[in-house]
Design a protein around this motif. Structure first.
Motif, short mmCIF file in Angstrom:
data_model
loop_
_atom_site.label_atom_id
_atom_site.label_comp_id
_atom_site.label_asym_id
_atom_site.label_seq_id
_atom_site.Cartn_x
_atom_site.Cartn_y
_atom_site.Cartn_z
N MET A 72 0.65 -1.67 0.07
CA MET A 72 0.00 0.21 0.26
C MET A 72 1.25 1.02 -0.18
SD MET A 72 -2.98 -0.94 2.55
CE MET A 72 -3.55 0.35 1.96
N ALA A 73 1.63 1.41 0.64
CA ALA A 73 2.74 1.94 0.73
C ALA A 73 3.45 2.95 -0.74
CB ALA A 73 4.11 2.29 1.89
N ALA A 74 3.92 2.02 -1.42
CA ALA A 74 4.51 2.13 -2.39
C ALA A 74 3.12 2.19 -3.12
CB ALA A 74 5.87 1.13 -3.03
N ASP A 75 2.87 1.75 -4.36
CA ASP A 75 1.78 1.13 -5.19
C ASP A 75 0.21 1.94 -4.43
OD1 ASP A 75 3.16 -0.29 -7.06
OD2 ASP A 75 3.10 -1.83 -4.88
N ALA A 76 -0.25 2.28 -3.00
CA ALA A 76 -1.55 2.70 -3.27
C ALA A 76 -1.58 4.08 -1.49
CB ALA A 76 -2.43 1.74 -3.16
N ALA A 77 -0.63 5.26 -2.22
CA ALA A 77 -0.66 5.62 -0.76
C ALA A 77 -1.62 6.56 -1.57
CB ALA A 77 0.57 6.23 -1.02
N GLY A 78 -2.44 7.15 -0.11
CA GLY A 78 -3.01 8.39 -0.76
C GLY A 78 -4.30 8.18 -1.27
N LYS A 79 -4.13 6.83 -1.74
CA LYS A 79 -5.71 6.38 -2.77
C LYS A 79 -6.85 5.40 -2.08
CE LYS A 79 -3.10 6.29 -7.29
NZ LYS A 79 -2.02 4.76 -8.18
N VAL A 80 -7.81 5.84 -2.24
CA VAL A 80 -9.15 4.87 -2.12
C VAL A 80 -8.69 3.14 -2.68
CG1 VAL A 80 -11.31 4.26 -2.16
CG2 VAL A 80 -10.46 6.57 -1.92
N VAL A 81 -8.43 2.16 -1.98
CA VAL A 81 -8.02 0.97 -2.25
C VAL A 81 -8.76 -0.09 -2.20
CG1 VAL A 81 -6.48 -1.13 -1.48
CG2 VAL A 81 -5.55 1.81 -0.98
N MET A 107 -12.74 3.33 -13.09
CA MET A 107 -12.09 3.85 -12.50
C MET A 107 -10.76 4.75 -13.08
SD MET A 107 -13.74 4.69 -9.56
CE MET A 107 -15.82 3.95 -9.00
N LEU A 108 -10.32 3.61 -13.78
CA LEU A 108 -8.64 4.55 -14.65
C LEU A 108 -9.29 5.29 -15.65
CD1 LEU A 108 -7.07 0.63 -15.15
CD2 LEU A 108 -6.16 2.43 -14.03
N ALA A 109 -10.66 4.22 -16.11
CA ALA A 109 -10.98 6.24 -17.08
C ALA A 109 -11.31 6.80 -16.63
CB ALA A 109 -11.96 5.30 -18.35
N ALA A 110 -11.99 7.38 -15.39
CA ALA A 110 -12.68 8.25 -14.90
C ALA A 110 -11.05 9.26 -13.86
CB ALA A 110 -13.42 8.83 -13.74
N LYS A 111 -9.72 8.73 -14.37
CA LYS A 111 -8.76 9.29 -14.14
C LYS A 111 -8.61 9.62 -11.84
CE LYS A 111 -6.45 10.92 -17.61
NZ LYS A 111 -6.25 11.26 -18.71
N LYS A 112 -9.74 8.66 -11.01
CA LYS A 112 -10.35 8.18 -10.20
C LYS A 112 -8.78 8.26 -9.09
CE LYS A 112 -15.45 8.63 -10.28
NZ LYS A 112 -16.16 8.06 -10.20
N PRO A 113 -8.52 8.64 -7.80
CA PRO A 113 -7.42 8.02 -7.26
C PRO A 113 -8.10 6.76 -6.47
CG PRO A 113 -8.51 9.77 -5.54
CD PRO A 113 -9.05 9.84 -7.79
N VAL A 114 -8.11 6.08 -7.60
CA VAL A 114 -8.65 4.39 -6.71
C VAL A 114 -7.72 3.56 -7.57
CG1 VAL A 114 -10.58 2.28 -6.84
CG2 VAL A 114 -10.76 5.22 -6.97
N LEU A 168 -10.85 0.64 1.17
CA LEU A 168 -10.49 1.53 2.41
C LEU A 168 -9.48 2.50 2.40
CD1 LEU A 168 -7.37 -0.54 2.66
CD2 LEU A 168 -9.33 -1.28 3.92
N ASP A 169 -10.74 4.06 3.09
CA ASP A 169 -9.77 4.88 2.34
C ASP A 169 -8.86 5.68 2.47
OD1 ASP A 169 -8.29 5.37 5.28
OD2 ASP A 169 -10.43 6.38 5.94
N SER A 170 -8.28 6.89 1.44
CA SER A 170 -7.32 7.32 1.39
C SER A 170 -5.64 7.15 2.88
CB SER A 170 -7.23 8.63 0.67
OG SER A 170 -7.81 9.89 1.90
N ARG A 171 -6.76 6.78 3.96
CA ARG A 171 -5.54 6.74 4.88
C ARG A 171 -5.43 5.62 5.49
NH1 ARG A 171 -8.18 10.76 9.72
NH2 ARG A 171 -6.64 9.63 11.13
N GLY A 172 -6.27 4.74 4.64
CA GLY A 172 -5.86 3.10 4.58
C GLY A 172 -6.92 2.44 6.03
N ARG A 173 -7.98 2.95 6.30
CA ARG A 173 -8.47 2.74 7.66
C ARG A 173 -9.77 1.72 6.28
NH1 ARG A 173 -10.39 7.62 10.71
NH2 ARG A 173 -10.40 8.01 8.21
#
Length: 199
Positions: A72-81, A107-114, A168-173
């Motif tokens: 998560m730290a390297a590949d999804a930091a700050g994103k909704v996961v 989500m990719l097409a819309a460029k959402k942070p996911v 998970l929210d952008s904080r990983g919760r």
């Protein structure tokens, strides 16, 4: 303990026992069934957790089916996961896979942070990899075979059915979960609700 207090305790205990579910589809009842189907299916129940009630962040990492490190730290930091627990041996997992891929593609097409990550469980990485290639799954999955049991432990006991999907929210919760197969509309709504919190 006084006799009155003991009597009160017994009443509370009996009420608690009476409240136990006898739903044949509950996780507990499926575990007791002994039908050897190889998985505990969820009933599709959706749970959302208010931001103020969320627990500690999930710290998830592992090796993808292709043998690459993922965290998560390297590949999804700050994103909704979106974390999906699955296996190619699980019929509800196979049925929901096109729904997950459709949401991921949108989500990719819309460029959402996911970010999406699967956790392939109870099978070898080679078996899981063959499935994702055959079914056009374009997001990564971590292997959770017998040699790499750590990914499931990171989910804090919140993925008790196969399949399970956590958002998970952008904080990983953990902000939401679906125990059982999900759909395009349900998963999209859950993700959008969490994305809205960040605006």
């Amino acid at each position: 303990m006084t006799r009155a207090a003991l009597a009160g305790f017994v009443v509370v205990a009996l009420v608690g026992l009476g409240a136990c579910s006898t739903d044949a589809n509950s996780v507990a009842e499926q575990a007791k069934a002994g039908d050897n189907k190889g998985y505990v299916a969820g009933d599709g129940r959706v749970q959302q957790v208010a931001a103020a009630q969320r627990g500690a962040p999930v710290v998830l990492s592992g090796t993808t089916l292709e043998g690459q490190p993922w965290s998560m730290a390297a590949d999804a930091a700050g994103k909704v996961v979106v974390v999906n627990v699955w296996g190619s041996w699980c019929p509800p997992c196979v049925e929901e896979q096109p729904h997950l891929q459709e949401v991921w593609s949108s989500m990719l097409a819309a460029k959402k942070p996911v970010a999406f990550i699967g956790i392939d469980t109870k099978e070898s990485a080679s078996t899981g990899l063959a499935f994702v290639k055959a079914n056009g799954v374009s997001y990564p999955s971590i292997s959770n075979d017998a040699t790499q049991g750590q990914p499931m432990l990171a989910l804090q006991g919140k993925a008790s059915a196969t399949p399970s999907t956590l958002v998970l929210d952008s904080r990983g919760r953990i902000a939401a979960r679906v125990l059982g197969a999900t759909t395009v509309s349900t998963l999209t709504a859950l993700i959008d609700d969490v994305l809205t919190e960040q605006t």
